[in-house]
Design an enzyme around this catalytic site. Structure first.
Site, PDB file in Angstrom:
ATOM      1  N   LYS A 179       0.851  -1.195   0.000  1.00 45.78           N
ATOM      2  CA  LYS A 179       0.000   0.000   0.000  1.00 45.78           C
ATOM      3  C   LYS A 179       0.884   1.241   0.000  1.00 45.78           C
ATOM      4  O   LYS A 179       1.478   1.609   1.010  1.00 45.78           O
ATOM      5  CB  LYS A 179      -0.933   0.049   1.219  1.00 45.78           C
ATOM      6  CG  LYS A 179      -1.994   1.123   1.013  1.00 45.78           C
ATOM      7  CD  LYS A 179      -2.568   1.699   2.274  1.00 45.78           C
ATOM      8  CE  LYS A 179      -1.695   2.706   2.956  1.00 45.78           C
ATOM      9  NZ  LYS A 179      -1.460   3.961   2.213  1.00 45.78           N
ATOM     10  N   GLU A 253       9.622   1.093  10.836  1.00 44.76           N
ATOM     11  CA  GLU A 253      10.644   2.126  10.578  1.00 44.76           C
ATOM     12  C   GLU A 253       9.946   3.455  10.744  1.00 44.76           C
ATOM     13  O   GLU A 253       9.124   3.842   9.904  1.00 44.76           O
ATOM     14  CB  GLU A 253      11.188   1.979   9.145  1.00 44.76           C
ATOM     15  CG  GLU A 253      11.912   0.682   8.873  1.00 44.76           C
ATOM     16  CD  GLU A 253      13.283   0.633   9.510  1.00 44.76           C
ATOM     17  OE1 GLU A 253      13.763   1.666  10.012  1.00 44.76           O
ATOM     18  OE2 GLU A 253      13.872  -0.456   9.547  1.00 44.76           O
ATOM     19  N   CYS A 289      13.744  10.564   7.265  1.00 47.28           N
ATOM     20  CA  CYS A 289      13.624  10.191   8.682  1.00 47.28           C
ATOM     21  C   CYS A 289      14.921  10.316   9.481  1.00 47.28           C
ATOM     22  O   CYS A 289      14.907  10.617  10.658  1.00 47.28           O
ATOM     23  CB  CYS A 289      13.121   8.761   8.753  1.00 47.28           C
ATOM     24  SG  CYS A 289      14.089   7.646   7.709  1.00 47.28           S
ATOM     25  N   GLU A 389       9.620  15.769  15.737  1.00 45.73           N
ATOM     26  CA  GLU A 389      10.068  15.641  14.351  1.00 45.73           C
ATOM     27  C   GLU A 389       9.317  16.660  13.487  1.00 45.73           C
ATOM     28  O   GLU A 389       8.093  16.604  13.395  1.00 45.73           O
ATOM     29  CB  GLU A 389       9.784  14.221  13.848  1.00 45.73           C
ATOM     30  CG  GLU A 389      10.318  13.999  12.446  1.00 45.73           C
ATOM     31  CD  GLU A 389       9.961  12.622  11.893  1.00 45.73           C
ATOM     32  OE1 GLU A 389       8.793  12.222  11.995  1.00 45.73           O
ATOM     33  OE2 GLU A 389      10.861  11.964  11.354  1.00 45.73           O
TER      34      GLU A 389
END
Ligand code: NAD
Length: 484
Positions: A179, A253, A289, A389
């Protein structure tokens, strides 16, 4: 070849979707609609999982092929991907705003390299190994594929992050339902063509474009044996919760807030370290990331570091992501633009000193989801921009007093994914790197390598991709005890 954007790629065939709604894809740089694909429904997921299950259970099918035969298929896929790489990276650059120069270094070479790495690994890895027994004669330890995999992929580096799942899953002999994120689906349709051209057998790979609800449906589907997720920590937590209830293996992750530790002997000459430093802290418009977005500067050279980082970030060319000389493109979506702008506002409100960029759009740009690449100085490690973040081109420079203090600040984070150490003394840099609580760290630069495990600790994830560890995540082990 023209791709059929009215169909879905299910089990290696283009089939009509069971619903009628569509995902419109816009250019991040121009905001214009550049394509559209079917928005898959739960019924399409049911169909994808059913064909994947049939393929997996076929006693003469993919999961039972000799590893060397699967390795050849992976290599064919690498070739077919590379034939389409120029088209694929152009689509990525339009969709998510990845500067085309960065797409050339990242999304063009990595997928093929990852496929070839896993082809080689599966060729060499014995299916069975014998271990001497302690209470019995011996044990045969046998590897088999884990089953039908659900892969959930984000939009920021869509092909490489998809391939970190597809390549080892295929190498192991799994079937897979992928997906992708709705922001980046056009490139995945090109990949589907490559998969068909590489003659991956029927049923083995399906692609279901859709949003998080579809992802949630896929993750909890009774026909799935393992979930591989890359995305936000919030999304990963929801996925992990669903998998925990089902006792379903999951690799995660997730996000990061990594530290770029500049030691007091670092070479700060931008002509020598500028490119590597930019790549490790702000590449892909800050939408990676592992970037070291907390820049830790020694108090003895604080002003020098602030001046160098501010000069570097102020000098980058901002513009349409598909222009060759653009170094910072737009954010991938209006939501991302709002999110990053909000963090820039918060940084200013909390008293950080703006030394490059700031709030608002870049002055000469009037369309596209742009923000100004921004550097904050005098940031406390407890400030919001240092703890959360941002996922955009925003750096926070934090002062420290000693190597031990730098390590303590680097480790004072909910996350632990990437990080860098900048120094002219390799041994000193290595000892700081070893003390950093993180899954990966680079010295004087940062480039993840497919041969070595990649992943995070703390709220950055569970499990590893890349390396032999990345293959093990798609394998089941069986011990056959031999009495004599
Ligand atoms: P996101 O979590 O919003 O979405 C990622 C993917 O997960 C999308 O396909 C989305 O549709 C799907 N999704 C979201 N919630 C879900 C749920 N509850 N169930 C099933 N599927 C769900 O993240 P994003 O905004 O697309 O990506 C950015 C985030 O990804 C950042 O936090 C970034 O750090 C992280 N990321 C991590 C890595 C890594 O390797 N650690 C790599 C790239 C990006």
């Amino acid at each position: 070849m023209t791709i059929d954007h009215s169909s879905l790629f299910l089990g290696g065939r283009w089939v009509k979707p069971l619903g009628s709604s569509r995902i419109d894809v816009r250019s991040a740089s121009t905001e214009e609609v550049i394509g559209s694909v079917p928005d898959a429904t739960d019924a399409d997921v049911d169909a994808a999982v059913a064909v994947a299950r049939r393929a997996f259970d076929d006693p003469s099918g993919w999961s039972h092929w000799e590893p060397a035969r699967r390795a050849e298929a992976l290599e064919r896929l690498a070739e077919e991907f590379e034939k389409r790489a120029d088209v694929i990276i152009d689509l990525i650059s339009q969709q998510n705003g990845m500067p085309i120069s960065i797409a050339r270094q990242l999304e063009a070479p990595f997928p093929g390299a990852i496929l070839r790495f896993y082809a080689e690994l599966i060729r060499k890895q014995p299916v069975e190994e014998r271990r001497d027994g302690i209470f019995i004669e011996s044990t045969t330890v046998r590897r088999s594929p884990i089953g039908v995999v659900a892969a959930i992929v984000p939009w920021n580096v869509p092909q490489t992050l998809l391939m970190t799942k597809l390549a080892p899953a295929l190498a192991a002999g799994c079937s897979i339902v992928i997906k992708p994120s709705p922001e980046t689906v056009l490139d995945v349709f090109e990949l589907a063509e490559a998969i068909a051209a590489a003659q991956i057998p029927e049923g083995v790979v399906s692609i279901v474009p859709g949003g998080r609800e579809l992802g949630a449906y896929l993750v909890s589907h009774p026909g799935i044996d393992k979930v591989a997720f890359t995305g936000s920590t919030a999304g990963g937590t929801a996925v992990a919760t669903a998998c925990a209830k089902l006792l379903r293996p999951v690799s995660l992750e997730l996000g990061g807030k990594s530290a770029a530790v500049i030691l007091d002997d670092a070479d700060l000459d931008l002509s020598r370290m500028g490119e590597a430093f930019f790549a490790a802290t702000m590449a892909n418009n800050g939408q990676v990331c592992f970037l070291g977005t907390r820049v830790l500067a020694p108090r003895s050279r604080y002003d020098e570091v602030v001046d160098a980082v501010a000069a570097l970030v102020s000098s980058v060319k901002i513009g349409d992501a598909t222009d060759d000389d653009t170094l910072v493109g737009p954010m991938a979506s209006p939501t991302q633009q709002q999110r990053v702008s909000r963090y820039i506002d918060i940084g200013i409100k909390e008293g950080a000193r703006v030394v490059a960029g700031g709030a608002g759009m870049p002055t000469d740009i009037d369309r596209g989801w742009f923000v100004r690449p921004t550097v904050f100085a005098d940031v406390d490690n407890n400030a919001t921009v240092a703890r959360e973040e941002v996922f955009g081109p925003v750096l926070s420079i934090i002062a420290y007093d000693s190597d031990a203090d730098a390590i303590a600040i680097a480790n004072d984070s909910d996350y632990g994914l990437g990080g860098t150490v900048w120094s002219t003394d390799e041994d000193r840099a290595t000892s700081v790197a070893a003390a950093m609580q993180t899954g990966t760290v680079g010295i004087n630069g940062y480039i993840p390598d497919p041969g070595a495990p990649f992943g995070g600790i703390k709220r950055s994830g569970i499990g590893r991709e890349f390396g032999a560890e990345g293959l093990a995540a798609y394998q089941q082990l069986k011990s056959i005890y031999r009495m004599q």
